[in-house]
Design a protein around this motif. Structure first.
Motif, PDB file in Angstrom:
ATOM      1  N   LEU A 181       4.481  21.855  -0.617  1.00  0.00           N
ATOM      2  CA  LEU A 181       5.536  22.846  -0.787  1.00  0.00           C
ATOM      3  C   LEU A 181       5.026  24.206  -1.230  1.00  0.00           C
ATOM      4  N   ILE A 182       4.021  24.239  -2.114  1.00  0.00           N
ATOM      5  CA  ILE A 182       3.658  25.526  -2.724  1.00  0.00           C
ATOM      6  C   ILE A 182       2.263  26.000  -2.417  1.00  0.00           C
ATOM      7  N   SER A 183       1.450  25.211  -1.757  1.00  0.00           N
ATOM      8  CA  SER A 183       0.062  25.609  -1.570  1.00  0.00           C
ATOM      9  C   SER A 183      -0.302  25.650  -0.100  1.00  0.00           C
ATOM     10  N   ASP A 184      -1.159  26.613   0.237  1.00  0.00           N
ATOM     11  CA  ASP A 184      -1.691  26.702   1.598  1.00  0.00           C
ATOM     12  C   ASP A 184      -2.929  25.834   1.762  1.00  0.00           C
ATOM     13  N   ASN A 185      -3.429  25.294   0.655  1.00  0.00           N
ATOM     14  CA  ASN A 185      -4.643  24.492   0.696  1.00  0.00           C
ATOM     15  C   ASN A 185      -4.330  23.047   1.079  1.00  0.00           C
ATOM     16  N   THR A 186      -5.370  22.314   1.393  1.00  0.00           N
ATOM     17  CA  THR A 186      -5.219  20.900   1.721  1.00  0.00           C
ATOM     18  C   THR A 186      -4.749  20.123   0.497  1.00  0.00           C
ATOM     19  N   PRO A 187      -3.732  19.239   0.619  1.00  0.00           N
ATOM     20  CA  PRO A 187      -3.292  18.436  -0.521  1.00  0.00           C
ATOM     21  C   PRO A 187      -4.450  17.696  -1.169  1.00  0.00           C
ATOM     22  N   PHE A 188      -4.332  17.479  -2.474  1.00  0.00           N
ATOM     23  CA  PHE A 188      -5.464  16.982  -3.252  1.00  0.00           C
ATOM     24  C   PHE A 188      -5.943  15.607  -2.802  1.00  0.00           C
ATOM     25  N   ILE A 189      -5.067  14.779  -2.229  1.00  0.00           N
ATOM     26  CA  ILE A 189      -5.499  13.436  -1.843  1.00  0.00           C
ATOM     27  C   ILE A 189      -6.486  13.467  -0.676  1.00  0.00           C
ATOM     28  N   PHE A 190      -6.478  14.567   0.092  1.00  0.00           N
ATOM     29  CA  PHE A 190      -7.410  14.682   1.210  1.00  0.00           C
ATOM     30  C   PHE A 190      -8.734  15.310   0.772  1.00  0.00           C
TER      31      PHE A 190
ATOM     32  N   LEU B  54       0.831  -1.207   0.000  1.00  0.00           N
ATOM     33  CA  LEU B  54       0.000   0.000   0.000  1.00  0.00           C
ATOM     34  C   LEU B  54       0.865   1.255   0.000  1.00  0.00           C
ATOM     35  N   VAL B  55       1.910   1.270   0.824  1.00  0.00           N
ATOM     36  CA  VAL B  55       2.779   2.441   0.900  1.00  0.00           C
ATOM     37  C   VAL B  55       3.523   2.650  -0.414  1.00  0.00           C
ATOM     38  N   LEU B  56       4.096   1.583  -0.971  1.00  0.00           N
ATOM     39  CA  LEU B  56       4.872   1.716  -2.198  1.00  0.00           C
ATOM     40  C   LEU B  56       3.977   2.065  -3.395  1.00  0.00           C
ATOM     41  N   THR B  57       2.762   1.567  -3.404  1.00  0.00           N
ATOM     42  CA  THR B  57       1.840   1.913  -4.492  1.00  0.00           C
ATOM     43  C   THR B  57       1.474   3.384  -4.445  1.00  0.00           C
ATOM     44  N   SER B  58       1.317   3.927  -3.242  1.00  0.00           N
ATOM     45  CA  SER B  58       0.887   5.313  -3.111  1.00  0.00           C
ATOM     46  C   SER B  58       1.969   6.307  -3.517  1.00  0.00           C
ATOM     47  N   MET B  59       3.231   5.922  -3.373  1.00  0.00           N
ATOM     48  CA  MET B  59       4.306   6.893  -3.604  1.00  0.00           C
ATOM     49  C   MET B  59       4.351   7.410  -5.037  1.00  0.00           C
ATOM     50  N   PRO B  60       4.483   6.554  -6.042  1.00  0.00           N
ATOM     51  CA  PRO B  60       4.493   7.103  -7.404  1.00  0.00           C
ATOM     52  C   PRO B  60       3.128   7.601  -7.846  1.00  0.00           C
ATOM     53  N   ALA B  61       2.050   7.040  -7.291  1.00  0.00           N
ATOM     54  CA  ALA B  61       0.707   7.411  -7.729  1.00  0.00           C
ATOM     55  C   ALA B  61       0.326   8.809  -7.269  1.00  0.00           C
ATOM     56  N   VAL B  62       0.560   9.114  -6.004  1.00  0.00           N
ATOM     57  CA  VAL B  62       0.115  10.402  -5.458  1.00  0.00           C
ATOM     58  C   VAL B  62       1.215  11.149  -4.720  1.00  0.00           C
ATOM     59  N   GLY B  63       2.388  10.549  -4.613  1.00  0.00           N
ATOM     60  CA  GLY B  63       3.458  11.165  -3.829  1.00  0.00           C
ATOM     61  C   GLY B  63       3.947  12.480  -4.408  1.00  0.00           C
ATOM     62  N   GLY B  64       4.153  12.526  -5.728  1.00  0.00           N
ATOM     63  CA  GLY B  64       4.654  13.750  -6.339  1.00  0.00           C
ATOM     64  C   GLY B  64       3.689  14.908  -6.194  1.00  0.00           C
ATOM     65  N   GLY B  65       2.398  14.657  -6.469  1.00  0.00           N
ATOM     66  CA  GLY B  65       1.396  15.710  -6.341  1.00  0.00           C
ATOM     67  C   GLY B  65       1.220  16.174  -4.909  1.00  0.00           C
ATOM     68  N   THR B  66       1.294  15.234  -3.966  1.00  0.00           N
ATOM     69  CA  THR B  66       1.157  15.607  -2.557  1.00  0.00           C
ATOM     70  C   THR B  66       2.334  16.451  -2.098  1.00  0.00           C
ATOM     71  N   LEU B  67       3.540  16.051  -2.488  1.00  0.00           N
ATOM     72  CA  LEU B  67       4.736  16.828  -2.141  1.00  0.00           C
ATOM     73  C   LEU B  67       4.650  18.225  -2.752  1.00  0.00           C
ATOM     74  N   ARG B  68       4.180  18.305  -3.974  1.00  0.00           N
ATOM     75  CA  ARG B  68       4.008  19.605  -4.635  1.00  0.00           C
ATOM     76  C   ARG B  68       3.048  20.499  -3.872  1.00  0.00           C
ATOM     77  N   ASP B  69       1.896  19.964  -3.485  1.00  0.00           N
ATOM     78  CA  ASP B  69       0.905  20.754  -2.761  1.00  0.00           C
ATOM     79  C   ASP B  69       1.414  21.215  -1.406  1.00  0.00           C
TER      80      ASP B  69
ATOM     81  N   CYS C 287       7.338  22.370 -11.189  1.00  0.00           N
ATOM     82  CA  CYS C 287       6.152  21.692 -10.633  1.00  0.00           C
ATOM     83  C   CYS C 287       5.690  20.559 -11.534  1.00  0.00           C
ATOM     84  N   SER C 288       5.861  20.709 -12.849  1.00  0.00           N
ATOM     85  CA  SER C 288       5.528  19.610 -13.764  1.00  0.00           C
ATOM     86  C   SER C 288       6.426  18.414 -13.492  1.00  0.00           C
ATOM     87  N   ALA C 289       7.718  18.656 -13.349  1.00  0.00           N
ATOM     88  CA  ALA C 289       8.652  17.565 -13.079  1.00  0.00           C
ATOM     89  C   ALA C 289       8.393  16.934 -11.715  1.00  0.00           C
ATOM     90  N   LEU C 290       8.117  17.765 -10.723  1.00  0.00           N
ATOM     91  CA  LEU C 290       7.855  17.258  -9.376  1.00  0.00           C
ATOM     92  C   LEU C 290       6.617  16.378  -9.354  1.00  0.00           C
TER      93      LEU C 290
END
Length: 610
Positions: free
Chosen positions: A429-438, A412-427, A507-510
């Protein structure tokens, strides 16, 4: 002698005191605000700003003029009796049709409160039951949403005889209580509660909310005469007015009960309980605190779609509906039946006043472009690509978990990393809003489904032969789709966050590769993309291409901005896909860091060892 000296010395101070007292207070600019209705919690933000001295702080004297029966907002702004008016979008469009060039400078209500309430014992349970019924509707441009909503359900075959009869509702709810009309118009903050307070129970009524049927029109907005915005002094005082107004609405949203108490003080005959209910409902309608006053282009486009999709009605001809559409699309068309709604090249809305009032930096892209981009990427087809990409990236993590023989939690942990890890890390770092996965649980649900199904299939079952033979191809296609979609999503997030241009490709690369790097770090593997594999570079180039194309959206004719932005997104995704395929087919690698003068040849090593 001492008294004379004292008097002589005190004289200058007395003169200064007299001059200070005699000097009038600094002149304040006057702004006349014309409300749509009488003093009530519907307008609490303006009264809060006045009572808290926010207008005075901005050097303004704001005169709030209540509306009501006999008050014509159009005449007030046309004759200069009002600088700003509070008006509904349909009515403002009607005024433009009549030749009054109104411009929206801020939108207070973000949600629609409109609906109708019917007698349940009249057999009205569905909109189709309204055929040949009597409905109380307010006069003026506010009839537009009622007419279009009813047409959508009733006038499907163009049979005007099936249309309900609309009667002027006027004030109050007497039409309903005295059974003069089968239904009446209501707002969620006023007439609906008046009905309940009069003794009507919920079981006695059938309620239709337009917003629940995607027919919600924008209501209370702030409008000014377009020609007056050409005056720099007028713009300056309107910016100060809007700044104080937004703060007043923020205070009202934070404490609606206190706002209702102020309304009661200003209008002693008002019912405090009713005003408090109204205040809490209005606090909901104005939307998030951070975006109070922002004109929502997505919902104005919804208005446009409703107008265009509606069939010809008894009250509004197709030429008039096209005129409304022209106003929303900033077109300038004239015909014998459809007078121009625009003055020169003025738009129906402007973000300039709002941005200046809140001190916002719109960034390198216009607010219109950002809204259109956001709406385009909310399309269900792009959302589907996003989901497919999430599946493809998630499979990469699952395969790594199977290689390492991890348990279900590890999968479960390893599946989540490439699937949503980059977008979550991006949010983060740069956003005051709740990360998209939540905010959207579908992504973590997909991750869980991939991990659980993959774990069970690997441990207790076998993949079908067809899937096993084509798995690599399936994984390649989904991973490619994910890279296309994630590149665009990462660029969009940076653009909407008003970041500098160089953050867009980052942000695209991240978004594309951040999760994969996390996966490699957690599993103790050296990231392949650090050893010459061209991956992030493709996302960076894609982000740069998208930013470059979108930068030209402001130079595209207004009628084609939507198409240009759609082209920019599609071109970016095609570019990413083509470059990725070429890189894989040719085996091109990025150059590695090799500091040759520091390297020791094998011969030199042997000589040193000897």
């Amino acid at each position: 002698m001492q008294r004379c000296c004292f008097s002589f010395l005190a004289l200058p101070f007395l003169l200064v005191l007299v001059l200070v007292l005699a000097t009038p207070a600094a002149a304040r600019d006057t702004v006349r605000l014309q409300l749509r209705w009488e003093t009530q919690s519907q307008f609490m933000g303006y009264y809060i700003a006045q009572q808290h001295g926010l207008y005075e702080r901005e050097g303004l004297q704001v005169i709030i003029v209540p509306g009501g029966p006999g008050i014509d907002n159009a005449s007030a702004v046309r004759n200069g009796l009002a600088d700003v008016i509070v008006e509904w979008l349909p009515t403002a469009l009607e005024f433009r049709k009549q030749g009054l060039p109104l411009v929206n400078i801020a939108q207070i209500f973000q949600e629609s409160s409109l609906g109708i309430v019917c007698h349940a014992d009249s057999g009205i349970y569905h909109p189709s039951d309204l055929r040949q019924r009597t409905i109380g509707v307010w006069s003026g441009g506010t009839r537009v949403p009622f007419t279009l909503w009813i047409n959508n359900f009733i006038d499907e075959e163009g049979d005007q005889s099936s249309m309900p009869m609309m009667v002027n509702q006027g004030l109050g709810i007497d039409l309903f209580n005295h059974y003069i009309a089968d239904c009446i118009s209501v707002t969620s903050y006023n007439e609906f509660w008046l009905l309940l307070n009069s003794g009507v129970s919920l079981s006695d009524i059938t309620r239709f909310d337009f917003a629940n049927n995607d027919f919600g029109f924008l209501e209370d907005g702030l409008y000014v005469h377009a020609s007056r915005l050409e005056d720099a002094k007028f713009r300056d005082k309107i910016e100060r007015f809007l700044r104080a107004t937004i703060e007043g609405w923020q205070i009202a949203k934070d404490d609606p009960t206190a706002a209702a108490t102020i309304i009661k003080q200003l209008r002693p005959d008002a019912d405090l309980t009713h005003q408090t209910r109204m205040a809490h409902e209005v606090a909901r309608l104005i939307g998030p605190r951070e975006t109070i006053g922002l004109f929502n282009l997505d919902k104005s486009q919804q208005t446009l779609r409703i107008v265009r999709a509606s069939e010809e009605s008894q009250l509004y001809t197709p030429s008039i509906r096209e005129a409304w559409a022209s106003a929303l699309l900033n077109k300038e068309e004239e015909s014998a039946d459809s007078p121009s709604l625009l003055t020169g090249s003025e738009r129906f809305w402007t973000f300039d006043i709002y941005n200046q009032a809140i001190g916002a930096n719109p960034g390198i892209f216009s607010v219109e472009s950002k809204y259109i981009l956001s709406g385009l990427l909310a399309n269900r087809w792009f959302y589907l690509l996003d989901i497919i990409g999430t599946i493809g990236f998630g499979l990469s993590g699952l395969l790594r978990a199977q290689e390492r023989r991890y348990d279900l939690w590890g999968a479960l942990v390893l599946t989540s990393m490439p699937a949503v890890g980059g977008g979550t890390l991006r949010d983060v770092l740069i956003s005051d809003n709740t990360p998209f996965i939540f905010s959207n649980p579908i992504y973590i649900q997909i991750v869980a489904l991939i991990a659980v199904v993959g774990f069970l299939a690997a441990k207790y079952g076998r993949w079908p032969n067809f899937f096993r033979r084509n798995f690599e191809r399936f994984h390649f296609v989904t991973d490619l789709i994910g890279m296309m979609a994630f590149t665009v999503i990462g660029a969009k997030v940076a653009i909407l966050a008003n970041l500098e241009w160089f953050w867009i490709p980052i942000c695209s690369a991240l978004t594309c590769a951040g999760g994969g790097v996390l996966l490699d770090v957690v599993t103790g593997r050296e990231p392949r993309t650090f050893r010459g594999e061209i991956y992030e570079e493709i996302a960076i180039l894609g982000g740069l291409l998208m930013a470059l194309l979108l930068r030209f959206s402001d130079r595209v004719p207004l009628d084609y901005v939507n198409q240009w932005i759609a082209f920019s997104v599609i071109a970016t995704m095609v570019f990413v896909a083509v470059v990725r395929i070429v890189v894989l087919k040719t085996g091109i690698k990025s150059p590695l860091i090799i500091v040759r003068h520091m390297l020791i040849s094998e011969e030199e090593k042997k000589e040193r060892e000897a």
